[in-house]
Write a protein that holds these residues in place. Structure first.
Motif, PDB file in Angstrom:
ATOM      1  N   UNK A   1       0.840  -1.206   0.000  1.00 19.18           N
ATOM      2  CA  UNK A   1       0.000   0.000   0.000  1.00 19.18           C
ATOM      3  C   UNK A   1       0.875   1.257   0.000  1.00 19.18           C
ATOM      4  N   UNK A   2       1.904   1.255   0.861  1.00 24.35           N
ATOM      5  CA  UNK A   2       2.810   2.411   0.892  1.00 24.35           C
ATOM      6  C   UNK A   2       3.515   2.574  -0.447  1.00 24.35           C
ATOM      7  N   UNK A   3       3.903   1.448  -1.036  1.00 25.71           N
ATOM      8  CA  UNK A   3       4.629   1.499  -2.310  1.00 25.71           C
ATOM      9  C   UNK A   3       3.737   2.052  -3.414  1.00 25.71           C
ATOM     10  N   UNK A   4       2.434   1.685  -3.375  1.00 26.12           N
ATOM     11  CA  UNK A   4       1.515   2.197  -4.399  1.00 26.12           C
ATOM     12  C   UNK A   4       1.312   3.702  -4.253  1.00 26.12           C
ATOM     13  N   UNK A   5       1.205   4.166  -3.004  1.00 24.97           N
ATOM     14  CA  UNK A   5       1.067   5.614  -2.763  1.00 24.97           C
ATOM     15  C   UNK A   5       2.277   6.368  -3.320  1.00 24.97           C
ATOM     16  N   UNK A   6       3.437   5.817  -3.055  1.00 24.26           N
ATOM     17  CA  UNK A   6       4.682   6.461  -3.493  1.00 24.26           C
ATOM     18  C   UNK A   6       4.767   6.469  -5.012  1.00 24.26           C
ATOM     19  N   UNK A   7       4.308   5.390  -5.627  1.00 20.86           N
ATOM     20  CA  UNK A   7       4.310   5.326  -7.093  1.00 20.86           C
ATOM     21  C   UNK A   7       3.420   6.427  -7.669  1.00 20.86           C
ATOM     22  N   UNK A   8       2.242   6.606  -7.062  1.00 20.44           N
ATOM     23  CA  UNK A   8       1.315   7.635  -7.545  1.00 20.44           C
ATOM     24  C   UNK A   8       1.974   9.007  -7.463  1.00 20.44           C
ATOM     25  N   UNK A   9       2.722   9.229  -6.380  1.00 17.07           N
ATOM     26  CA  UNK A   9       3.364  10.530  -6.223  1.00 17.07           C
ATOM     27  C   UNK A   9       4.478  10.721  -7.252  1.00 17.07           C
ATOM     28  N   UNK A  10       5.241   9.646  -7.469  1.00 15.30           N
ATOM     29  CA  UNK A  10       6.318   9.735  -8.469  1.00 15.30           C
ATOM     30  C   UNK A  10       5.743   9.976  -9.863  1.00 15.30           C
ATOM     31  N   UNK A  11       4.609   9.332 -10.139  1.00 14.08           N
ATOM     32  CA  UNK A  11       3.961   9.515 -11.450  1.00 14.08           C
ATOM     33  C   UNK A  11       3.538  10.963 -11.643  1.00 14.08           C
ATOM     34  N   UNK A  12       2.979  11.538 -10.579  1.00 19.02           N
ATOM     35  CA  UNK A  12       2.560  12.937 -10.666  1.00 19.02           C
ATOM     36  C   UNK A  12       3.762  13.828 -10.954  1.00 19.02           C
ATOM     37  N   UNK A  13       4.891  13.516 -10.311  1.00 19.20           N
ATOM     38  CA  UNK A  13       6.107  14.310 -10.539  1.00 19.20           C
ATOM     39  C   UNK A  13       6.567  14.204 -11.981  1.00 19.20           C
ATOM     40  N   UNK A  14       6.560  12.972 -12.486  1.00 15.17           N
ATOM     41  CA  UNK A  14       7.008  12.773 -13.864  1.00 15.17           C
ATOM     42  C   UNK A  14       6.081  13.505 -14.828  1.00 15.17           C
ATOM     43  N   UNK A  15       4.767  13.496 -14.486  1.00 15.88           N
ATOM     44  CA  UNK A  15       3.800  14.201 -15.327  1.00 15.88           C
ATOM     45  C   UNK A  15       4.132  15.687 -15.408  1.00 15.88           C
ATOM     46  N   UNK A  16       4.461  16.259 -14.252  1.00 18.95           N
ATOM     47  CA  UNK A  16       4.826  17.674 -14.224  1.00 18.95           C
ATOM     48  C   UNK A  16       6.090  17.897 -15.045  1.00 18.95           C
ATOM     49  N   UNK A  17       7.045  16.978 -14.866  1.00 17.74           N
ATOM     50  CA  UNK A  17       8.310  17.121 -15.580  1.00 17.74           C
ATOM     51  C   UNK A  17       8.130  16.965 -17.085  1.00 17.74           C
ATOM     52  N   UNK A  18       7.143  16.123 -17.474  1.00 15.23           N
ATOM     53  CA  UNK A  18       6.943  15.865 -18.896  1.00 15.23           C
ATOM     54  C   UNK A  18       6.552  17.140 -19.631  1.00 15.23           C
ATOM     55  N   UNK A  19       5.694  17.934 -18.957  1.00 12.93           N
ATOM     56  CA  UNK A  19       5.279  19.204 -19.548  1.00 12.93           C
ATOM     57  C   UNK A  19       6.500  20.092 -19.786  1.00 12.93           C
ATOM     58  N   UNK A  20       7.340  20.084 -18.762  1.00 16.18           N
ATOM     59  CA  UNK A  20       8.543  20.904 -18.814  1.00 16.18           C
ATOM     60  C   UNK A  20       9.468  20.429 -19.928  1.00 16.18           C
ATOM     61  N   UNK A  21       9.618  19.097 -20.017  1.00 14.86           N
ATOM     62  CA  UNK A  21      10.485  18.518 -21.041  1.00 14.86           C
ATOM     63  C   UNK A  21      10.001  18.904 -22.428  1.00 14.86           C
ATOM     64  N   UNK A  22       8.668  18.863 -22.597  1.00 13.30           N
ATOM     65  CA  UNK A  22       8.105  19.197 -23.910  1.00 13.30           C
ATOM     66  C   UNK A  22       8.459  20.637 -24.281  1.00 13.30           C
ATOM     67  N   UNK A  23       8.332  21.524 -23.306  1.00 17.20           N
ATOM     68  CA  UNK A  23       8.633  22.938 -23.567  1.00 17.20           C
ATOM     69  C   UNK A  23      10.124  23.111 -23.859  1.00 17.20           C
ATOM     70  N   UNK A  24      10.947  22.486 -23.024  1.00 15.90           N
ATOM     71  CA  UNK A  24      12.387  22.689 -23.147  1.00 15.90           C
ATOM     72  C   UNK A  24      12.971  22.009 -24.377  1.00 15.90           C
ATOM     73  N   UNK A  25      12.312  20.956 -24.832  1.00 11.50           N
ATOM     74  CA  UNK A  25      12.842  20.235 -25.978  1.00 11.50           C
ATOM     75  C   UNK A  25      12.505  20.916 -27.293  1.00 11.50           C
ATOM     76  N   UNK A  26      11.543  21.850 -27.280  1.00 10.98           N
ATOM     77  CA  UNK A  26      11.103  22.490 -28.516  1.00 10.98           C
ATOM     78  C   UNK A  26      12.217  23.357 -29.110  1.00 10.98           C
ATOM     79  N   UNK A  27      12.161  23.541 -30.432  1.00 16.65           N
ATOM     80  CA  UNK A  27      13.179  24.355 -31.108  1.00 16.65           C
ATOM     81  C   UNK A  27      13.102  25.795 -30.605  1.00 16.65           C
ATOM     82  N   UNK A  28      11.873  26.297 -30.492  1.00 17.30           N
ATOM     83  CA  UNK A  28      11.697  27.654 -29.963  1.00 17.30           C
ATOM     84  C   UNK A  28      10.874  27.546 -28.684  1.00 17.30           C
TER      85      UNK A  28
END
Ligand code: ZN
Length: 651
Positions: A448-475
């Motif tokens: 149960x603790x591991x699943x909670x932690x996974x959900x939190x890590x997923x949320x972090x990656x989701x936030x980072x993904x947005x950032x990656x998309x912006x930063x990876x763009x040519x402009x």
């Protein structure tokens, strides 16, 4: 399934090659001395390492722990960076409760350490080799830690509740105007403090008078040489806290669901009720007569206070510096709903007088700067991309861990089935069944603790993904990121905004109608009249106005030149140079001409010869310098590369 074979730490296989050890210690203010003090923890770790000749201490990391479940652990964060860099193989703690006070906090801490690339060991508890036994041992120990913690909380809370119900003082500092009689004893109660009560009466008078703001009342108290209980000057913030407290009006409420008690929040359950007992109103000996109390209540209801916006909505808080050198903070102006940044020195004893900035304006400039900066970097050099790939790695690592945990649970269930098919009367079978059931329950708890932690890590990656998309763009366009993400980016790039014009002042009041007209129509401010054009304007004016319009000593041509000068330079009317005439008279003519539509015609005539200039409006902002990247002065430095050297913390 093997049972009870936890190997002795002294003879485990890792002793054969040198192991880099990092010591992690945590201490709360209540534990400073005694068996949990830092020296005691350090001694225990040293003794532990003394028995392991190949273990080499590479450093110690310490966190002050207000509570074991708190998320802010600068020491641990730094340690994780060291582990990721391969400089530590094992983290040693005195005991498991140094990692956290709850099961969830302990597991998260362990998983973060493991995913960074190190193992965890305890001085006074054998955790065993990685694998099922270690899972089970940690689960058992973590349960004990959490149970102990809950017992302490329950004991302290129950004691305080009992005192409060009894009309006694449950602990914490006395409300303003009161002092504690019999401090420390069970029967301690509050009594009126004569000196503070006098201030309360004065405050009541000032509040009822009603012609001052909270800041104004604070200034009045300071002017009279009255200090706060801790000997500081009054500010809108500390005074507001006093005024908000019901104790001011003769009643203290213990476990108020909407307020803090002695700096600590009342913990609430899911339905918003206090967790550790009901709210209790403690009657206090009144300082004010009843009718005055009512009047104060009414007057207080009138006070409106600017809404506080979380720091995330002001990505530039702490990044702007005014002429006085202090950082600017985000500030919502409740009067007109304008988001601003203002200097943190404006509330100081002697206000620094730095000008405020409109948030929209400065944020847009910074966004442009950031976008241009990112575009100038090759994509692989842009910051945060590495950070986000790290979060991705952590997520994958933890998902694998979750998978192996699930497999262990399934294996356990399978073995249970096997035993259940055997002779139910055999003692051996019964004992094995009991043990397996206990193991399965333990693993499911961890799951149960591991699943909670996974959900939190997923949320972090989701936030980072947005950032990656912006930063990876040519402009790259950082404008599309939410404020909290913009803030991270701005911190990574170490953007700094300075107000370079210390003399700048906003013009008072609202924009004059002439400026509004120019802004509305987009008409530029025309050049000054030539003799030829002035003759036409003079003719125009004489056709529109009666002779008395021209009888004033005002030179109308000079006045017109002055009007144009003011519109071009943005000066105040009262700063109009004398050569244009008395500014009051010039201003009057300006208004008349505009109101009669003559101004429009004048602008049209003057526009025939030469280009105009844009009107300089009241909204004009001071000149700003925007810089970024590592700087050499006292500022914390951040590298553009893979790793943050010195992350900037703004609290
Ligand atoms: Zn300032």
């Amino acid at each position: 399934m093997q049972q009870g074979t936890a190997p002795c730490a002294e003879d485990n296989g890792r002793d054969s090659k040198p192991i880099a050890v990092a010591a992690y210690m945590r201490v709360s203010t209540a534990e400073q001395r005694g068996k949990y003090g830092i020296p005691a923890q350090a001694d225990a770790i040293e003794a532990f390492l003394g028995k392991r000749p190949t273990w080499r201490l590479v450093g110690s990391w310490v966190d002050p722990g207000e509570s074991g479940s708190t998320d802010s652990r600068p020491g641990l964060d730094e340690l994780l960076v060291e582990i990721s860099a391969g400089r530590a193989d094992t983290v040693v703690v005195h005991s498991l409760d140094r990692l956290g006070r709850t099961e969830a906090a302990i597991w998260r801490c362990i998983w973060q350490i493991q995913d960074a690339g190190a193992e965890i060991d305890c001085c006074n508890q054998v955790l065993g080799e990685p694998g099922l036994d270690k899972w089970l041992t940690i689960d058992r120990l973590a349960q004990t830690v959490e149970a102990d913690y809950q017992r302490i909380v329950a004991r302290t809370q129950a004691g305080r509740q009992l005192k409060a119900v009894d009309g006694g003082w449950p602990g914490g500092p006395a409300p303003y105007g009161y002092r504690i009689r019999g401090k420390g004893a069970f029967g301690s109660i509050l009594e009126v403090d004569p000196a503070e009560a006098a201030v309360v009466r004065l405050l009541a008078d000032l509040v009822i008078e009603g012609d001052r703001t909270v800041t104004g009342i604070a200034e009045e108290l300071n002017r009279r040489g009255i200090l706060t209980r801790s000997g500081k000057r009054w500010t809108a913030t500390n005074l507001h806290r006093r005024l908000k407290s019901a104790a001011f009006l003769g009643e203290a409420v213990f476990r108020r669901s909407d307020q803090q008690w002695g700096g600590h929040c009342t913990r609430l359950d899911g339905s918003g009720r206090p967790l550790h007992g009901d709210s209790v109103a403690i009657p206090l000996p009144p300082i004010l007569p009843a009718d005055q109390t009512r009047a104060v209540r009414q007057a207080l209801a009138e006070f409106a206070r600017p809404r506080r916006i979380p720091v995330g909505e002001y990505p530039l808080t702490g990044r702007i510096h005014g002429p006085c050198g202090r950082p600017y903070v985000g500030c919502f102006r409740s009067g007109d709903g304008v988001r601003t940044y203002r200097c943190s020195g404006w509330q100081a004893a002697v206000s620094c007088g730095c000008v405020f900035l409109r948030a929209e304006h400065v944020e847009e400039l910074v966004t442009r700067h950031v976008n241009a900066l990112l575009a100038s970097m090759p994509p692989h050099n842009r910051p945060m991309l590495s950070v986000s790939s790290e979060a991705q790695t952590r997520l994958i690592q933890h998902a694998e861990r979750l998978g192996s945990l699930k497999r262990l649970v399934a294996q356990c269930a399978e073995e249970l089935d096997g035993f259940r098919r055997q002779d139910p009367h055999s003692r051996v079978v019964a004992a094995a069944l009991r043990q397996l059931e206990a193991d399965k329950r333990a693993l499911e708890r961890v799951l149960v603790h591991a699943q909670d932690w996974l959900a939190e890590l997923e949320a972090r990656v989701g936030r980072d993904a947005r950032l990656t998309a912006v930063l990876g763009a040519a402009a790259p366009d950082s404008q599309v990121l939410p404020p909290s993400e913009q803030r991270r980016l701005i911190e990574q790039l170490n953007v700094r905004v300075d107000i370079t014009d210390p003399e700048f002042r906003y013009r008072e009041g609202t924009k004059c109608l002439t400026i509004q007209w120019h802004e509305h129509t987009g008409a530029p401010v025309p050049p000054e009249p030539t003799d030829r054009l002035w003759a036409r304007i003079d003719e125009l004016l004489r056709s529109r106005y009666r002779p008395h319009h021209f009888r004033s000593p005002l030179d109308l041509r000079a006045a017109l030149t002055g009007m144009l000068h003011r519109l071009r330079t943005g000066i105040l009317w009262r700063d109009l140079p004398e050569r244009f005439g008395d500014f009051r008279k010039v201003r009057l003519r300006q208004r008349t001409w505009l109101a009669d539509g003559v101004w429009e015609e004048i602008v049209e005539i003057l526009g025939e010869e030469g280009e105009g200039t844009p009107v300089l409006s009241h909204g004009t902002a001071p000149e700003l310098s925007i810089r970024s990247g590592p700087v050499t002065d006292a500022q914390p430095a951040v590298s553009f590369g893979a790793r943050v050297v010195n992350p900037v913390r703004i609290s």
